[in-house]
Write an enzyme that holds these catalytic residues in place. Structure first.
Site, short mmCIF file in Angstrom:
data_model
loop_
_atom_site.label_atom_id
_atom_site.label_comp_id
_atom_site.label_asym_id
_atom_site.label_seq_id
_atom_site.Cartn_x
_atom_site.Cartn_y
_atom_site.Cartn_z
N HIS A 8 0.83 -1.21 0.00
CA HIS A 8 0.00 0.00 0.00
C HIS A 8 0.86 1.25 0.00
CE1 HIS A 8 0.48 1.35 4.24
NE2 HIS A 8 0.53 0.06 4.55
N CYS A 56 3.50 -4.34 6.72
CA CYS A 56 3.10 -4.12 5.33
C CYS A 56 4.31 -3.75 4.47
CB CYS A 56 2.05 -3.02 5.23
SG CYS A 56 0.42 -3.53 5.82
#
Length: 231
Positions: free
Chosen positions: A186, A201
């Site tokens: 992301h 992440c």
């Protein structure tokens, strides 16, 4: 007195939302305003990286150049000291650049899966390939910090949400593509070389995250390998 303290706290909290990254990440105004005269253990290497005269001695100009680099990438304290964290970021940049357009030279990312997103934790690089053909990248990424490591292995994109917001950390996660539990590709509004890293992440710039969004789809393979420096 209590009201005064509360107003100061609120003011600081508001400032952190709009202040430079160095302050938002916890630097005090005093740290942000200071510039050390001390010569660091990596002085010559840092001077060479920044294109400064390489004499191994801290100068006012050296400190300003080092401090500007630290501020840009959220390295704390940003006081212009040529220490191990600053040099570690510079060294990683050099290693990433040396990869060129052959990120899978070692063959560690599978070439028998068709389209696959590869993540090299050691070099903090990611790319998309189709068989042996490089489709996009390599690009610098920011993966999990110590205690929140991005998990290794072969995975698949199982859910995508272009406007995702993390309920756990209360932060936006634009162009999220989840591949392992709560871990996803992301966009993130920090430098990709900002230590210590994410909460697991694979952070990307907005430009890169948008490109990954357009190139990947649900069910595509993701392969993560290596170990992030410092974890």
């Amino acid at each position: 007195m209590g009201d005064t303290r509360r107003r100061v706290t609120v003011a600081l909290g508001t400032t952190a939302l709009v202040a430079p990254l160095t302050l938002a990440l916890g630097a005090t105004p005093a740290q942000a305003a200071s510039c050390t005269t001390q010569t660091g253990p990596y002085q010559k290497k840092v001077e060479k990286f920044l294109g400064r005269p390489v004499d191994g001695k801290q100068s006012t100009a050296d400190c300003k150049a080092i401090r500007a680099f630290q501020t840009k990438h959220g390295i704390q304290p940003n006081i212009g000291y040529a220490g191990p964290v600053t040099w570690g970021v510079m060294d990683l940049m050099q290693k990433q650049k040396a990869v060129g357009k052959n990120p899978n030279k070692s063959g560690k990312c599978p070439v028998n899966k068709g389209r696959i997103a590869c993540v090299n934790l050691t070099l903090q690089l990611s790319w998309i390939q189709d068989g042996k053909k490089l489709v996009y990248g390599p690009v610098p990424v920011r993966t999990g910090r110590d205690g929140h490591e991005t998990r290794t292995g072969l995975k698949k994109v199982y859910w995508r949400n272009i406007d995702h917001h993390s309920s756990l950390y209360d932060v936006p996660m634009p162009y999220s593509q989840f591949f392992d539990g709560g871990q996803a590709f992301h966009s993130a509004g920090v430098s990709m070389w900002n230590p210590p890293g994410s909460h697991g992440c694979v952070n990307m710039t907005k430009t890169v995250a948008k490109k990954y969004w357009s190139l990947l789809k649900k069910g595509d393979d993701v392969y993560v390998y290596g170990r992030k420096p410092g974890t």
